[in-house]
Scaffold this motif. Sequence first.
Motif, PDB file in Angstrom:
ATOM      1  N   ARG A   1       0.923  -1.158   0.079  1.00 10.35           N
ATOM      2  CA  ARG A   1      -0.044  -0.197  -0.053  1.00 10.35           C
ATOM      3  C   ARG A   1       0.722   1.094   0.097  1.00 10.35           C
ATOM      4  O   ARG A   1       1.993   1.427   0.641  1.00 10.35           O
ATOM      5  CB  ARG A   1      -0.821   0.080   1.340  1.00 10.35           C
ATOM      6  CG  ARG A   1      -1.994  -1.099   1.253  1.00 10.35           C
ATOM      7  CD  ARG A   1      -2.727  -0.924   2.523  1.00 10.35           C
ATOM      8  NE  ARG A   1      -3.783  -2.114   2.343  1.00 10.35           N
ATOM      9  CZ  ARG A   1      -4.572  -2.207   3.543  1.00 10.35           C
ATOM     10  NH1 ARG A   1      -4.539  -1.571   4.770  1.00 10.35           N
ATOM     11  NH2 ARG A   1      -5.543  -3.172   3.723  1.00 10.35           N
ATOM     12  N   LEU A   2       0.353   2.363  -0.638  1.00  9.82           N
ATOM     13  CA  LEU A   2       0.872   3.473  -0.677  1.00  9.82           C
ATOM     14  C   LEU A   2       1.151   4.215   0.679  1.00  9.82           C
ATOM     15  O   LEU A   2       0.221   4.177   1.560  1.00  9.82           O
ATOM     16  CB  LEU A   2       0.540   4.490  -1.562  1.00  9.82           C
ATOM     17  CG  LEU A   2       0.582   4.032  -3.348  1.00  9.82           C
ATOM     18  CD1 LEU A   2      -0.179   4.918  -4.112  1.00  9.82           C
ATOM     19  CD2 LEU A   2       2.073   4.086  -3.547  1.00  9.82           C
ATOM     20  N   PRO A   3       2.418   4.797   0.944  1.00  5.66           N
ATOM     21  CA  PRO A   3       2.399   5.348   2.321  1.00  5.66           C
ATOM     22  C   PRO A   3       1.212   6.714   2.385  1.00  5.66           C
ATOM     23  O   PRO A   3       0.915   7.304   1.378  1.00  5.66           O
ATOM     24  CB  PRO A   3       3.977   5.938   2.489  1.00  5.66           C
ATOM     25  CG  PRO A   3       4.294   6.140   1.090  1.00  5.66           C
ATOM     26  CD  PRO A   3       3.483   4.744   0.382  1.00  5.66           C
ATOM     27  N   LYS A   4       0.952   7.066   3.691  1.00  5.39           N
ATOM     28  CA  LYS A   4       0.196   8.078   3.521  1.00  5.39           C
ATOM     29  C   LYS A   4       0.996   9.424   3.154  1.00  5.39           C
ATOM     30  O   LYS A   4       2.045   9.632   3.430  1.00  5.39           O
ATOM     31  CB  LYS A   4       0.022   8.351   5.314  1.00  5.39           C
ATOM     32  CG  LYS A   4      -1.258   9.501   5.460  1.00  5.39           C
ATOM     33  CD  LYS A   4      -1.290   9.602   6.948  1.00  5.39           C
ATOM     34  CE  LYS A   4      -2.657  10.495   7.369  1.00  5.39           C
ATOM     35  NZ  LYS A   4      -2.776  10.792   8.872  1.00  5.39           N
ATOM     36  N   ASN A   5      -0.007  10.374   2.484  1.00  2.04           N
ATOM     37  CA  ASN A   5       0.351  11.524   1.986  1.00  2.04           C
ATOM     38  C   ASN A   5       1.309  11.237   0.785  1.00  2.04           C
ATOM     39  O   ASN A   5       2.264  12.344   0.406  1.00  2.04           O
ATOM     40  CB  ASN A   5       1.267  12.440   3.038  1.00  2.04           C
ATOM     41  CG  ASN A   5       0.309  12.870   4.101  1.00  2.04           C
ATOM     42  OD1 ASN A   5      -0.848  12.950   4.038  1.00  2.04           O
ATOM     43  ND2 ASN A   5       1.064  12.900   5.507  1.00  2.04           N
ATOM     44  N   PHE A   6       1.351  10.192   0.223  1.00  4.29           N
ATOM     45  CA  PHE A   6       2.102   9.689  -1.124  1.00  4.29           C
ATOM     46  C   PHE A   6       1.497  10.562  -2.330  1.00  4.29           C
ATOM     47  O   PHE A   6       0.388  10.499  -2.602  1.00  4.29           O
ATOM     48  CB  PHE A   6       2.028   8.443  -1.301  1.00  4.29           C
ATOM     49  CG  PHE A   6       3.074   8.068  -2.485  1.00  4.29           C
ATOM     50  CD1 PHE A   6       4.233   7.535  -2.558  1.00  4.29           C
ATOM     51  CD2 PHE A   6       2.321   8.072  -4.051  1.00  4.29           C
ATOM     52  CE1 PHE A   6       4.928   7.189  -3.556  1.00  4.29           C
ATOM     53  CE2 PHE A   6       3.170   7.676  -4.737  1.00  4.29           C
ATOM     54  CZ  PHE A   6       4.453   7.295  -4.836  1.00  4.29           C
ATOM     55  N   VAL A   7       2.403  11.302  -2.830  1.00  2.90           N
ATOM     56  CA  VAL A   7       1.982  12.301  -4.034  1.00  2.90           C
ATOM     57  C   VAL A   7       2.634  11.802  -5.168  1.00  2.90           C
ATOM     58  O   VAL A   7       3.831  12.302  -5.154  1.00  2.90           O
ATOM     59  CB  VAL A   7       1.921  13.814  -3.991  1.00  2.90           C
ATOM     60  CG1 VAL A   7       1.369  14.548  -5.039  1.00  2.90           C
ATOM     61  CG2 VAL A   7       1.092  14.110  -2.496  1.00  2.90           C
ATOM     62  N   LEU A   8       2.358  11.120  -6.174  1.00  2.00           N
ATOM     63  CA  LEU A   8       2.931  10.657  -7.218  1.00  2.00           C
ATOM     64  C   LEU A   8       3.789  11.734  -8.102  1.00  2.00           C
ATOM     65  O   LEU A   8       4.939  11.663  -8.375  1.00  2.00           O
ATOM     66  CB  LEU A   8       2.066   9.663  -8.281  1.00  2.00           C
ATOM     67  CG  LEU A   8       2.652   9.066  -9.484  1.00  2.00           C
ATOM     68  CD1 LEU A   8       4.118   8.232  -9.200  1.00  2.00           C
ATOM     69  CD2 LEU A   8       1.695   8.562 -10.317  1.00  2.00           C
ATOM     70  N   GLU A   9       2.991  12.668  -8.367  1.00  2.00           N
ATOM     71  CA  GLU A   9       3.577  13.668  -9.382  1.00  2.00           C
ATOM     72  C   GLU A   9       5.091  14.615  -8.468  1.00  2.00           C
ATOM     73  O   GLU A   9       5.969  14.667  -9.096  1.00  2.00           O
ATOM     74  CB  GLU A   9       2.517  14.854  -9.672  1.00  2.00           C
ATOM     75  CG  GLU A   9       1.450  14.602 -10.340  1.00  2.00           C
ATOM     76  CD  GLU A   9       0.860  13.593  -9.886  1.00  2.00           C
ATOM     77  OE1 GLU A   9       0.603  13.508  -8.430  1.00  2.00           O
ATOM     78  OE2 GLU A   9      -0.380  13.102 -10.610  1.00  2.00           O
ATOM     79  N   GLU A  10       4.514  14.552  -7.137  1.00  6.81           N
ATOM     80  CA  GLU A  10       5.790  15.143  -6.218  1.00  6.81           C
ATOM     81  C   GLU A  10       7.047  14.154  -6.385  1.00  6.81           C
ATOM     82  O   GLU A  10       8.077  14.771  -6.304  1.00  6.81           O
ATOM     83  CB  GLU A  10       5.365  15.375  -4.642  1.00  6.81           C
ATOM     84  CG  GLU A  10       6.353  16.102  -4.101  1.00  6.81           C
ATOM     85  CD  GLU A  10       7.266  15.329  -3.393  1.00  6.81           C
ATOM     86  OE1 GLU A  10       8.454  15.545  -3.058  1.00  6.81           O
ATOM     87  OE2 GLU A  10       7.107  14.127  -3.123  1.00  6.81           O
ATOM     88  N   ARG A  11       6.841  12.887  -6.089  1.00  5.04           N
ATOM     89  CA  ARG A  11       7.854  12.037  -6.274  1.00  5.04           C
ATOM     90  C   ARG A  11       8.775  12.050  -7.578  1.00  5.04           C
ATOM     91  O   ARG A  11      10.018  11.805  -7.803  1.00  5.04           O
ATOM     92  CB  ARG A  11       7.247  10.700  -6.089  1.00  5.04           C
ATOM     93  CG  ARG A  11       6.900  10.314  -4.503  1.00  5.04           C
ATOM     94  CD  ARG A  11       7.899  10.332  -3.205  1.00  5.04           C
ATOM     95  NE  ARG A  11       7.392  10.085  -1.953  1.00  5.04           N
ATOM     96  CZ  ARG A  11       7.490   8.835  -1.375  1.00  5.04           C
ATOM     97  NH1 ARG A  11       7.982   8.215  -2.113  1.00  5.04           N
ATOM     98  NH2 ARG A  11       6.995   8.923  -0.249  1.00  5.04           N
ATOM     99  N   LEU A  12       7.802  11.875  -8.563  1.00  2.00           N
ATOM    100  CA  LEU A  12       8.521  12.020  -9.896  1.00  2.00           C
ATOM    101  C   LEU A  12       9.402  13.028 -10.048  1.00  2.00           C
ATOM    102  O   LEU A  12      10.392  12.998 -10.850  1.00  2.00           O
ATOM    103  CB  LEU A  12       7.363  11.805 -10.945  1.00  2.00           C
ATOM    104  CG  LEU A  12       6.557  10.683 -10.976  1.00  2.00           C
ATOM    105  CD1 LEU A  12       5.376  10.626 -12.173  1.00  2.00           C
ATOM    106  CD2 LEU A  12       7.471   9.287 -11.237  1.00  2.00           C
TER     107      LEU A  12
END
Length: 284
Positions: free
Chosen positions: A7-18
């Motif tokens: 499961r994705l961690p809480k507050n995971f924002v894909l665009e920010e990570r990329l």
Amino acid sequence: MHALHARLPKNFVLEERLERYADSIEASPASYAGCWAEACHPLDAAAPHARYDRVVLDMGCGKGASTVEAAEREPGTLFVGVDLEPICIAYAAQRAQEAGVANAVFAPGVASKLEEYFSPDELSQVILNFPTPFPRKKEAWQRLTHADNLVRYRRLLAPGGVVTLKTDSSPLWEFTRGQLALAGFRTLWESTDARLERPDDPMSWYERRLSAQGAKVLAIEATPDPTREPDLDADGRVRQTMPLSLIDYLPDDLEHMDYIPHGMQGTVINLRNLARKGHFDRHL
């Protein structure tokens, strides 16, 4: 085998990570076709034309654990991890940057477009680590070891280049053996316990997870045979003479299977129930 993803961690924002790990991501892989070894090499004023010795494709790289480990061991090789899931690309790029690895890059993509991403003879190896098995006949074309995909790899491999498969699935392993023959490959090595034979190989997240559940690692390594061309139809697809449903590669005695490959649990349970009722049919 994306069903295994945590499961994705809480507050995971894909665009920010990329964006944060963009230095290890090639968002437009087609723009690098034919020049990966030079374009991805760190700039060096003393050697302005420096390039990597080899380019290795990790197709379906997942979260990049084995890709990054392999890159750490071979600094003269560029490892390109391709996966269709942007979340995996974000995690893999993060792993590479946190490990301080410059010779591993990751790109979103699919097998059907590999000939847009790379040029003929550009790759030294194609790694297929625990690819999704897609057990049904109608899904066979999605398997990374389907003969049509193997022909794509064949066109991109340099002379002497290899395709390396690792899987927990004996049906996929058996299927792949036949597909390699249809695609004009020659087998160099195969194993039903690859971790025993090659204990120092990098270990993917999938292998670590499934081995803990009792899986043995099955492997095949093969190279294009220049004396054997695949038999293609008018649409450029390999003429199939092998069973396409992975059910056809299951053992006759389903009741006593000591390990059910990931992705086939439901299939095997259903077939066991049908067999108990006298309605067992291997054809989906």
